[in-house]
Design an enzyme around this catalytic site. Structure first.
Site, mmCIF file in Angstrom:
data_model
loop_
_atom_site.group_PDB
_atom_site.id
_atom_site.type_symbol
_atom_site.label_atom_id
_atom_site.label_comp_id
_atom_site.label_asym_id
_atom_site.label_seq_id
_atom_site.Cartn_x
_atom_site.Cartn_y
_atom_site.Cartn_z
ATOM 1 N N GLU A 259 -2.928 1.297 20.083
ATOM 2 C CA GLU A 259 -2.326 1.529 19.183
ATOM 3 C C GLU A 259 -1.897 3.365 20.033
ATOM 4 O O GLU A 259 -2.836 4.054 19.772
ATOM 5 C CB GLU A 259 -2.688 1.638 18.080
ATOM 6 C CG GLU A 259 -1.613 2.019 16.838
ATOM 7 C CD GLU A 259 -1.626 3.462 16.474
ATOM 8 O OE1 GLU A 259 -0.451 3.979 16.727
ATOM 9 O OE2 GLU A 259 -2.333 3.164 15.047
ATOM 10 N N CYS A 293 0.125 9.516 13.381
ATOM 11 C CA CYS A 293 0.926 9.099 14.173
ATOM 12 C C CYS A 293 2.089 8.804 13.982
ATOM 13 O O CYS A 293 2.875 7.828 14.428
ATOM 14 C CB CYS A 293 -0.207 8.259 15.033
ATOM 15 S SG CYS A 293 -0.579 6.788 14.431
#
Ligand code: ADP
Length: 492
Positions: A259, A293
């Site tokens: 990720e 993010c």
């Protein structure tokens, strides 16, 4: 203000093999981003000790596999309860080492607990299947087996929630997990290890099923990835490090979930409810000062409403309290380290040099009694796709705004990035909402929603943002290996 009990004893290094280790490598200084003060010195572990921890992680995986599902579920549920019961201490440690405003840290503790709730429920409902056989004498039974010993590397922006998101489904599926937390924020994970040890003892689960390994990142990663017991790597962090780890895992053909960073576009159409759009934009941009993010990085505004939208956004941003993250009123605390603030400054300077206009902020702000690490909530107008602030994740409290003329142009601009983690669309037109949400080339879409993360959702990206999903029933699948048994049934 109440001080958190921290791991100030350098003898406490890591939690592995079910106990806190002494440590045998150099010390890691954990700093308070708000003041620059040393919060704790944690002694790292070296390669041989990490290899022993990887071995123990493998032994614990066998014990977890043998643990009946009701006991695994009891463990995972109790961890959620344990986290909630210790909320104030965990939040205080989290704020101390990351600089996250205390109200948000409490929110993160609750968010972390929901991953345990969700994984427990998913494990309880998990079932294999039995596809219809083509031949009369064949039966195919599909089993779900745990992957085995897993290794996680987590970032500093969610020191507890990222551990929970990876650990909860791992344990629920019957795996063990060793976590290497970020060197910026190992204390929250070590504090959670205490909760884990207590909980595992109480429910009769193996203590070794969770480890926190602190030390030089590359050394520890190598020891775990090369150890034959390790069956899966799950990583949340930068694309750059993700590529290094994928290459290290390749010779072993190890399962990986990566990720990686994002560069989220937020599209506001002229037909949006502007107050609602501003509300949601504040959520995505100012959660942890933009250091997540999925924070909106590029604001794409339809030309006709850009000025109106920014005026309303500016009014909200002016009201944000910048200050010590321990203060209940603070909404904007310090950036995590000097490199983070230097990056934000570089992006602002580059944008201005190429023709952007600073509408609000644009520089550091002094906070009495604190280090020089605070950046003012900032709006940059007239940005273009070639500017650093549009090409890279700024990871700070900066709104980089540019305009578009048509839906087609908006989607093209949004997708013109190698990253593909999150995207946002703000519109009141239901057809447009579906069209654009489906056209965005990313793993998470916030449709009139600036906070799309949830324990029940399969979080993850595509393109340079990596692959693999965490959260919800799909999150459990990431720790499950399918096996089928084919039987022949004799009909006499
Ligand atoms: P960020 O920029 O968010 O700090 P990083 O990718 O550098 O992102 O860090 C995320 C995590 O990856 C941290 O736990 C860090 O210690 C770890 N890390 C950094 N470099 C390496 C490496 N070479 N091998 C393994 N882990 C690493």
């Amino acid at each position: 203000m109440q001080q958190p009990r921290l791991f100030s004893d350098p003898q406490v290094a890591s939690f592995a093999e079910g106990r806190f280790l002494d440590g045998d490598a150099s010390e890691i200084e954990v700093l308070d981003p708000a003041t620059g003060a040393v919060l704790a010195r944690v002694r790292g572990i070296q390669g041989a000790t990490a290899a022993r921890a990887a071995e123990a992680n493998g032994v614990a995986a066998r014990a977890m596999r043998a643990l009946p599902v009701d006991r695994r579920v009891a463990l995972v549920r109790a961890l959620g309860a344990g986290v909630r019961a210790d909320r104030d201490r965990l939040a205080a440690i989290l704020t101390a080492e990351s600089g996250k405003p205390i109200v948000e840290s409490r929110g993160e503790v609750e968010y972390a607990a929901t991953f345990f709730d969700n994984a427990a429920a998913a494990a309880e409902m998990a079932a294999g299947d039995m596809p219809a056989a083509r031949a009369a004498d064949r039966r195919v039974v599909v089993l779900r087996e745990p992957v085995g010993a897993t290794f996680a590397i987590t970032p500093w922006n969610f020191p507890l929630a990222m551990v929970a998101r990876k650990l909860a489904p791992a344990l629920a599926a019957g795996c063990s997990q060793a976590v290497k937390p970020s060197e910026e924020t190992p204390l929250t994970a070590l504090a959670f290890a205490e909760i884990f040890a207590r909980t595992a003892d109480a429910v009769g689960a193996p203590r070794g099923a969770f480890s926190v390994v602190v030390g030089d990142a590359a050394t520890i990663a190598r020891a775990f990835i090369e150890h034959p017991a390790t069956r899966k790597l799950t990583f949340t962090g930068s694309t750059e490090v993700g590529r290094i780890l994928a290459a290290q895992c390749a010779p072993r053909l190890m399962r990986t979930a990566l990720e990686l960073g994002g560069n989220a576009p937020l599209i506001v159409f002229g037909d949006a409810d502007l107050d609602r759009a501003v509300e949601q934009a504040m959520l995505t941009k100012f959660r942890f000062m933009g250091q997540t993010c999925i924070s909106a990085n590029r604001f794409l505004l339809e030309a006709g409403i850009a000025g109106d939208f920014l005026a309303r956004l500016e009014a909200r941003m002016r009201a944000l309290a910048v200050g010590d993250p321990r203060d209940e009123r603070t909404r904007v605390g310090p950036l995590v380290n000097d490199a983070a603030i230097a990056k934000v400054e570089r992006h602002v300077a580059d944008a201005v040099a190429r023709g952007a206009r600073v509408r609000l902020g644009g520089a550091r702000v002094k906070v009495a009694g604190c280090a020089d690490r605070f950046f003012a909530p900032t709006i940059l107008e007239n940005c273009t796709p070639s500017m650093d602030c549009a090409r890279e994740e700024t990871f700070g409290p900066v709104v980089a705004a540019m305009t578009f003329a048509s839906e087609r142009e908006a989607v093209e601009l949004a997708n013109a990035s190698p990253s593909g983690l999150a995207g946002y669309v703000m519109t009141q037109d239901a057809d447009r909402l579906w069209r654009v949400a489906e056209a965005l080339d990313c793993g998470v879409v916030g449709a009139n929603d600036g906070a799309p993360s949830a324990a029940e959702a399969p979080f993850g990206g595509r393109k340079d943002s990596g692959f693999g999903r965490e959260g919800g029933a799909h999150g459990l699948d990431a720790y499950v290996d399918l096996k089928y048994i084919s039987l022949r049934v004799r009909h006499d």
